[in-house]
Motif scaffolding. Structure first.
Motif, PDB file in Angstrom:
ATOM      1  N   VAL A  32      10.877  -6.208  11.524  1.00  0.00           N
ATOM      2  CA  VAL A  32      10.478  -6.038  13.138  1.00  0.00           C
ATOM      3  C   VAL A  32      10.963  -4.676  13.467  1.00  0.00           C
ATOM      4  CG1 VAL A  32      12.476  -7.135  14.001  1.00  0.00           C
ATOM      5  CG2 VAL A  32      10.286  -7.294  15.048  1.00  0.00           C
ATOM      6  N   ALA A  33      11.879  -4.000  12.719  1.00  0.00           N
ATOM      7  CA  ALA A  33      12.325  -2.795  13.140  1.00  0.00           C
ATOM      8  C   ALA A  33      11.548  -1.491  12.873  1.00  0.00           C
ATOM      9  CB  ALA A  33      13.887  -2.449  12.821  1.00  0.00           C
ATOM     10  N   MET A  34      10.494  -1.854  12.014  1.00  0.00           N
ATOM     11  CA  MET A  34       9.732  -0.852  11.216  1.00  0.00           C
ATOM     12  C   MET A  34       8.130  -1.212  11.529  1.00  0.00           C
ATOM     13  SD  MET A  34      11.882  -0.060   7.691  1.00  0.00           S
ATOM     14  CE  MET A  34      11.358  -1.893   7.127  1.00  0.00           C
ATOM     15  N   ARG A  35       7.226  -0.146  11.385  1.00  0.00           N
ATOM     16  CA  ARG A  35       5.800   0.054  11.561  1.00  0.00           C
ATOM     17  C   ARG A  35       5.443   0.655  10.243  1.00  0.00           C
ATOM     18  NH1 ARG A  35       6.606  -2.871  15.130  1.00  0.00           N
ATOM     19  NH2 ARG A  35       6.263  -2.679  17.207  1.00  0.00           N
ATOM     20  N   PHE A  36       4.435  -0.124   9.636  1.00  0.00           N
ATOM     21  CA  PHE A  36       4.056   0.664   8.450  1.00  0.00           C
ATOM     22  C   PHE A  36       2.695   1.612   8.486  1.00  0.00           C
ATOM     23  CE2 PHE A  36       0.949   0.808   4.614  1.00  0.00           C
ATOM     24  CZ  PHE A  36       1.627   1.346   3.871  1.00  0.00           C
ATOM     25  N   PRO A  66       9.550   8.475  10.597  1.00  0.00           N
ATOM     26  CA  PRO A  66       9.429   7.949   9.058  1.00  0.00           C
ATOM     27  C   PRO A  66      10.622   7.729   8.463  1.00  0.00           C
ATOM     28  CG  PRO A  66       7.802   9.904   9.549  1.00  0.00           C
ATOM     29  CD  PRO A  66       8.797   9.790  10.650  1.00  0.00           C
ATOM     30  N   LEU A  67      10.915   6.566   7.978  1.00  0.00           N
ATOM     31  CA  LEU A  67      12.271   6.210   7.381  1.00  0.00           C
ATOM     32  C   LEU A  67      12.162   6.165   5.969  1.00  0.00           C
ATOM     33  CD1 LEU A  67      12.827   3.313  10.047  1.00  0.00           C
ATOM     34  CD2 LEU A  67      13.977   5.736   9.967  1.00  0.00           C
ATOM     35  N   TYR A  68      11.212   5.289   5.366  1.00  0.00           N
ATOM     36  CA  TYR A  68      11.285   5.118   3.931  1.00  0.00           C
ATOM     37  C   TYR A  68       9.861   5.222   3.326  1.00  0.00           C
ATOM     38  CZ  TYR A  68      15.468   2.757   4.969  1.00  0.00           C
ATOM     39  OH  TYR A  68      16.781   2.196   5.441  1.00  0.00           O
ATOM     40  N   HIS A 119      17.034  12.739   6.132  1.00  0.00           N
ATOM     41  CA  HIS A 119      17.465  12.980   7.735  1.00  0.00           C
ATOM     42  C   HIS A 119      16.926  12.000   8.596  1.00  0.00           C
ATOM     43  CE1 HIS A 119      19.015  16.658   6.579  1.00  0.00           C
ATOM     44  NE2 HIS A 119      17.697  17.364   6.045  1.00  0.00           N
ATOM     45  N   ALA A 120      16.728  10.665   7.956  1.00  0.00           N
ATOM     46  CA  ALA A 120      15.934   9.601   8.758  1.00  0.00           C
ATOM     47  C   ALA A 120      16.867   8.666   9.176  1.00  0.00           C
ATOM     48  CB  ALA A 120      15.047   8.889   7.673  1.00  0.00           C
ATOM     49  N   ILE A 121      18.147   8.358   8.404  1.00  0.00           N
ATOM     50  CA  ILE A 121      18.858   7.443   8.946  1.00  0.00           C
ATOM     51  C   ILE A 121      20.504   7.714   9.115  1.00  0.00           C
ATOM     52  CG2 ILE A 121      17.639   5.505   7.527  1.00  0.00           C
ATOM     53  CD1 ILE A 121      20.062   5.603   5.489  1.00  0.00           C
ATOM     54  N   ARG A 169       0.961  -1.290  -0.017  1.00  0.00           N
ATOM     55  CA  ARG A 169      -0.054   0.087   0.082  1.00  0.00           C
ATOM     56  C   ARG A 169       0.741   1.430   0.060  1.00  0.00           C
ATOM     57  NH1 ARG A 169      -3.204  -0.911   5.268  1.00  0.00           N
ATOM     58  NH2 ARG A 169      -1.192  -1.824   5.662  1.00  0.00           N
ATOM     59  N   LYS A 170       0.265   2.336  -0.298  1.00  0.00           N
ATOM     60  CA  LYS A 170       1.129   3.706  -0.131  1.00  0.00           C
ATOM     61  C   LYS A 170       1.037   4.310   1.420  1.00  0.00           C
ATOM     62  CE  LYS A 170      -0.195   5.494  -4.809  1.00  0.00           C
ATOM     63  NZ  LYS A 170      -0.877   6.469  -5.458  1.00  0.00           N
ATOM     64  N   GLY A 171       2.224   4.858   1.459  1.00  0.00           N
ATOM     65  CA  GLY A 171       2.629   5.216   3.015  1.00  0.00           C
ATOM     66  C   GLY A 171       3.819   5.152   3.276  1.00  0.00           C
ATOM     67  N   VAL A 172       4.164   5.090   4.543  1.00  0.00           N
ATOM     68  CA  VAL A 172       5.536   5.384   4.994  1.00  0.00           C
ATOM     69  C   VAL A 172       5.803   4.224   5.932  1.00  0.00           C
ATOM     70  CG1 VAL A 172       6.973   6.760   6.477  1.00  0.00           C
ATOM     71  CG2 VAL A 172       5.403   7.797   4.638  1.00  0.00           C
ATOM     72  N   PHE A 173       7.002   3.587   6.085  1.00  0.00           N
ATOM     73  CA  PHE A 173       7.695   2.830   6.733  1.00  0.00           C
ATOM     74  C   PHE A 173       8.460   3.466   8.016  1.00  0.00           C
ATOM     75  CE2 PHE A 173       7.086   0.611   3.085  1.00  0.00           C
ATOM     76  CZ  PHE A 173       6.334  -0.656   3.258  1.00  0.00           C
ATOM     77  N   ALA A 174       8.149   3.529   9.162  1.00  0.00           N
ATOM     78  CA  ALA A 174       8.513   4.324  10.550  1.00  0.00           C
ATOM     79  C   ALA A 174       9.232   3.345  11.328  1.00  0.00           C
ATOM     80  CB  ALA A 174       7.731   5.009  11.024  1.00  0.00           C
ATOM     81  N   CYS A 175      10.145   3.703  12.056  1.00  0.00           N
ATOM     82  CA  CYS A 175      11.082   3.139  12.867  1.00  0.00           C
ATOM     83  C   CYS A 175       9.857   2.621  14.257  1.00  0.00           C
ATOM     84  CB  CYS A 175      11.883   4.133  13.762  1.00  0.00           C
ATOM     85  SG  CYS A 175      12.819   3.327  15.264  1.00  0.00           S
TER      86      CYS A 175
END
Length: 173
Positions: free
Chosen positions: A164-168, A95-97, A118-120, A83-89
């Motif tokens: 497991v290090a991210m949430r969508f 927000p990372l990716y 500036h995410a990583i 889906r469209k969105g962002v993968f966050a820590c």
């Protein structure tokens, strides 16, 4: 009659050999920049005591984000997230990716060809005896995965992340 030297190790020789081996392993480990040590040493603006990290994260997420572990390949539900969105820590929600940079690398881990600004952060990782580039969250310092130079255009990079290090976070409809 003269006594023949024994081919067996006596106690003193055994202890000397064991001590030498232990010191060698310790020196190698300290010099290798182990991931768990690197996670702990990462300066990060968002910090929590270890007890709080353990409360906030699942045991597997804690092992990855705070101790530099790696999840088993092909186990993350994020592999099939399209889906469209962002993968966050998963540790601090940074927000990372963007989902638009996700691609199937056929490695078993969610992969991206670019990250959000500036995410990583990155650092050298020698924990497995070879040099790799480890990727961590810029806010909490949590271990995310590694980046490799075998990705698709336009960057040629493959950010191979632990799901497991991210949430969508899906985009608003």
């Amino acid at each position: 009659m003269t006594e023949m030297p024994s081919s067996r190790l006596d106690r003193r020789a055994f202890l000397g050999l064991a001590t030498t081996a232990a010191v060698g392993v310790l020196a190698w480990r300290l010099g290798s920049g182990g991931e768990a040590d690197a996670v702990a040493a990462t300066p990060a603006p968002f910090q929590l005591p270890d007890t709080e990290w353990r409360k906030r994260l699942s045991p597997q997420a804690y092992a990855v984000l705070r101790q530099g572990s790696t999840e088993y390949p092909f186990t993350s539900p994020l592999n099939n997230e399209h889906r469209k969105g962002v993968f966050a820590c998963a540790g601090c929600a940074l927000p990372l990716y963007a989902s638009s940079t996700k691609f199937d690398s056929h490695t078993g881990w969610p992969s991206f060809y670019d990250h959000l600004p500036h995410a990583i952060g990155e650092r050298v990782d020698r924990s497995i005896g070879e040099e790799r580039t480890e990727v961590h969250c810029a806010r909490c310092g949590g271990h995310l995965g590694h980046v490799f130079e075998d990705g698709p255009p336009p960057t040629g990079l493959r950010y191979c992340m632990n799901g497991v290090a991210m949430r969508f976070m899906p985009a608003a409809a």
